[in-house]
Design a protein around this motif. Structure first.
Motif, PDB file in Angstrom:
ATOM      1  N   ALA A  41       0.895  -1.197   0.112  1.00 17.54           N
ATOM      2  CA  ALA A  41      -0.021  -0.019   0.052  1.00 17.54           C
ATOM      3  C   ALA A  41       0.963   1.293   0.075  1.00 17.54           C
ATOM      4  N   SER A  42       0.294   2.357  -0.253  1.00 20.85           N
ATOM      5  CA  SER A  42       1.145   3.571  -0.252  1.00 20.85           C
ATOM      6  C   SER A  42       1.713   4.219   1.237  1.00 20.85           C
ATOM      7  N   SER A  43       1.013   3.706   2.146  1.00 20.10           N
ATOM      8  CA  SER A  43       1.113   4.090   3.588  1.00 20.10           C
ATOM      9  C   SER A  43       1.022   2.859   4.652  1.00 20.10           C
ATOM     10  N   GLU A  44       1.580   3.071   5.575  1.00 21.03           N
ATOM     11  CA  GLU A  44       1.499   1.930   6.762  1.00 21.03           C
ATOM     12  C   GLU A  44       0.176   1.994   7.330  1.00 21.03           C
ATOM     13  N   GLU A  45      -0.682   3.009   7.498  1.00 21.62           N
ATOM     14  CA  GLU A  45      -1.945   3.102   8.065  1.00 21.62           C
ATOM     15  C   GLU A  45      -2.858   2.376   7.124  1.00 21.62           C
ATOM     16  N   GLU A  46      -2.748   2.740   5.810  1.00 25.70           N
ATOM     17  CA  GLU A  46      -3.738   2.255   4.900  1.00 25.70           C
ATOM     18  C   GLU A  46      -3.608   0.801   4.538  1.00 25.70           C
ATOM     19  N   ALA A  47      -2.047   0.372   4.863  1.00 24.80           N
ATOM     20  CA  ALA A  47      -1.741  -1.345   4.611  1.00 24.80           C
ATOM     21  C   ALA A  47      -2.577  -2.043   5.933  1.00 24.80           C
ATOM     22  N   GLU A  48      -2.397  -1.507   7.073  1.00 22.57           N
ATOM     23  CA  GLU A  48      -2.652  -2.137   8.218  1.00 22.57           C
ATOM     24  C   GLU A  48      -4.306  -2.205   8.230  1.00 22.57           C
ATOM     25  N   ALA A  49      -5.037  -1.263   7.594  1.00 23.69           N
ATOM     26  CA  ALA A  49      -6.310  -1.368   7.588  1.00 23.69           C
ATOM     27  C   ALA A  49      -6.839  -2.463   6.729  1.00 23.69           C
ATOM     28  N   TRP A  70       0.892  -7.092   6.540  1.00 20.58           N
ATOM     29  CA  TRP A  70       0.366  -6.201   5.719  1.00 20.58           C
ATOM     30  C   TRP A  70       1.639  -5.482   5.177  1.00 20.58           C
ATOM     31  N   ALA A  71       1.837  -4.776   4.038  1.00 20.01           N
ATOM     32  CA  ALA A  71       2.916  -4.110   3.656  1.00 20.01           C
ATOM     33  C   ALA A  71       2.823  -2.977   3.000  1.00 20.01           C
ATOM     34  N   TRP A  72       3.996  -1.942   2.996  1.00 17.19           N
ATOM     35  CA  TRP A  72       3.378  -0.689   2.443  1.00 17.19           C
ATOM     36  C   TRP A  72       5.086  -0.200   1.755  1.00 17.19           C
ATOM     37  N   GLU A  73       5.010   0.804   1.077  1.00 17.98           N
ATOM     38  CA  GLU A  73       6.195   1.291   0.424  1.00 17.98           C
ATOM     39  C   GLU A  73       6.467   2.688   1.190  1.00 17.98           C
ATOM     40  N   GLN A  74       7.845   2.963   1.263  1.00 18.47           N
ATOM     41  CA  GLN A  74       8.300   4.050   1.952  1.00 18.47           C
ATOM     42  C   GLN A  74       9.697   4.491   1.161  1.00 18.47           C
ATOM     43  N   GLU A  75      10.060   5.850   1.509  1.00 13.48           N
ATOM     44  CA  GLU A  75      11.284   6.121   0.592  1.00 13.48           C
ATOM     45  C   GLU A  75      12.667   5.504   1.370  1.00 13.48           C
ATOM     46  N   ALA A  76      13.452   4.915   0.497  1.00 14.59           N
ATOM     47  CA  ALA A  76      14.497   4.494   1.002  1.00 14.59           C
ATOM     48  C   ALA A  76      15.595   5.440   1.820  1.00 14.59           C
ATOM     49  N   PRO A  77      16.314   4.729   2.891  1.00  9.64           N
ATOM     50  CA  PRO A  77      17.023   5.671   3.442  1.00  9.64           C
ATOM     51  C   PRO A  77      18.015   6.468   2.749  1.00  9.64           C
ATOM     52  N   ASP A  78      18.614   7.529   3.419  1.00 10.42           N
ATOM     53  CA  ASP A  78      19.806   8.359   2.868  1.00 10.42           C
ATOM     54  C   ASP A  78      20.833   7.544   2.535  1.00 10.42           C
ATOM     55  N   ASP A  79      21.498   6.541   3.325  1.00 10.03           N
ATOM     56  CA  ASP A  79      22.666   5.921   3.273  1.00 10.03           C
ATOM     57  C   ASP A  79      22.196   4.357   2.669  1.00 10.03           C
ATOM     58  N   LYS A  80      21.239   4.447   1.839  1.00  5.21           N
ATOM     59  CA  LYS A  80      21.140   3.198   0.942  1.00  5.21           C
ATOM     60  C   LYS A  80      22.304   2.775   0.117  1.00  5.21           C
ATOM     61  N   PRO A  81      22.460   1.518  -0.057  1.00  4.09           N
ATOM     62  CA  PRO A  81      23.627   1.438  -1.150  1.00  4.09           C
ATOM     63  C   PRO A  81      22.923   1.803  -2.646  1.00  4.09           C
ATOM     64  N   LYS A  90       8.138  -2.388   3.074  1.00  5.54           N
ATOM     65  CA  LYS A  90       8.116  -2.741   4.574  1.00  5.54           C
ATOM     66  C   LYS A  90       7.236  -3.796   4.956  1.00  5.54           C
ATOM     67  N   GLY A  91       7.211  -4.428   5.637  1.00  6.10           N
ATOM     68  CA  GLY A  91       6.049  -5.173   6.010  1.00  6.10           C
ATOM     69  C   GLY A  91       5.993  -5.506   7.815  1.00  6.10           C
ATOM     70  N   ASN A  92       4.761  -5.727   8.184  1.00  7.18           N
ATOM     71  CA  ASN A  92       4.332  -6.099   9.595  1.00  7.18           C
ATOM     72  C   ASN A  92       3.631  -7.113   9.710  1.00  7.18           C
ATOM     73  N   VAL A  93       3.409  -7.912  10.708  1.00  6.53           N
ATOM     74  CA  VAL A  93       2.613  -8.593  11.070  1.00  6.53           C
ATOM     75  C   VAL A  93       1.813  -8.787  12.585  1.00  6.53           C
ATOM     76  N   SER A  94       0.863  -9.367  12.793  1.00  2.00           N
ATOM     77  CA  SER A  94       0.280  -9.533  14.188  1.00  2.00           C
ATOM     78  C   SER A  94      -0.204 -11.053  14.206  1.00  2.00           C
ATOM     79  N   LYS A  95       0.287 -11.738  15.092  1.00  2.00           N
ATOM     80  CA  LYS A  95      -0.119 -13.217  15.138  1.00  2.00           C
ATOM     81  C   LYS A  95      -1.444 -13.438  15.843  1.00  2.00           C
TER      82      LYS A  95
END
Length: 103
Positions: A41-49, A70-81, A90-95
């Motif tokens: 999804a485009s944001s974590e809040e939208e993805a979790e819903a 759920w999964a969402w996209e975000q900008e890569a960090p400045d120190d990325k390869p 990014k992803g997150n889970v709840s058992k």
């Protein structure tokens, strides 16, 4: 079944079919890897819903670990390869629980 390095293998179950294998020391670690493969999804809040249920069976057992993922996209960090793009998933889970197969 625990491997020599302490990791366990988990198989994704969808409609009784088993395809992708994810490994991790704990079921949650494997579930986080599986969550990153979901359409982001485009944001974590939208993805979790709009979370998706995933089921991971531990190989060698009849245990099926059930997660909301759920999964969402975000900008890569400045120190990325250099090879990494501008967006990362990014992803997150709840058992939710564990089931045992009757097969």
């Amino acid at each position: 079944m625990v491997r020599e390095d302490g990791k366990r293998n988990f198989v994704m179950r969808q409609d009784g079919e088993e395809d992708s294998v994810f490994s991790g020391n704990m079921p949650r670690q494997a579930a986080l890897k599986a969550a990153r493969r979901l359409p982001p999804a485009s944001s974590e809040e939208e993805a979790e819903a709009n979370s998706t249920e995933i089921r991971l069976r531990e190989k060698g057992t009849d245990k099926v670990h059930i997660f909301d993922a759920w999964a969402w996209e975000q900008e890569a960090p400045d120190d990325k390869p250099d090879w990494m793009g501008d967006q990362i998933t990014k992803g997150n889970v709840s058992k939710k629980g564990i089931e045992h197969l009757d097969e």
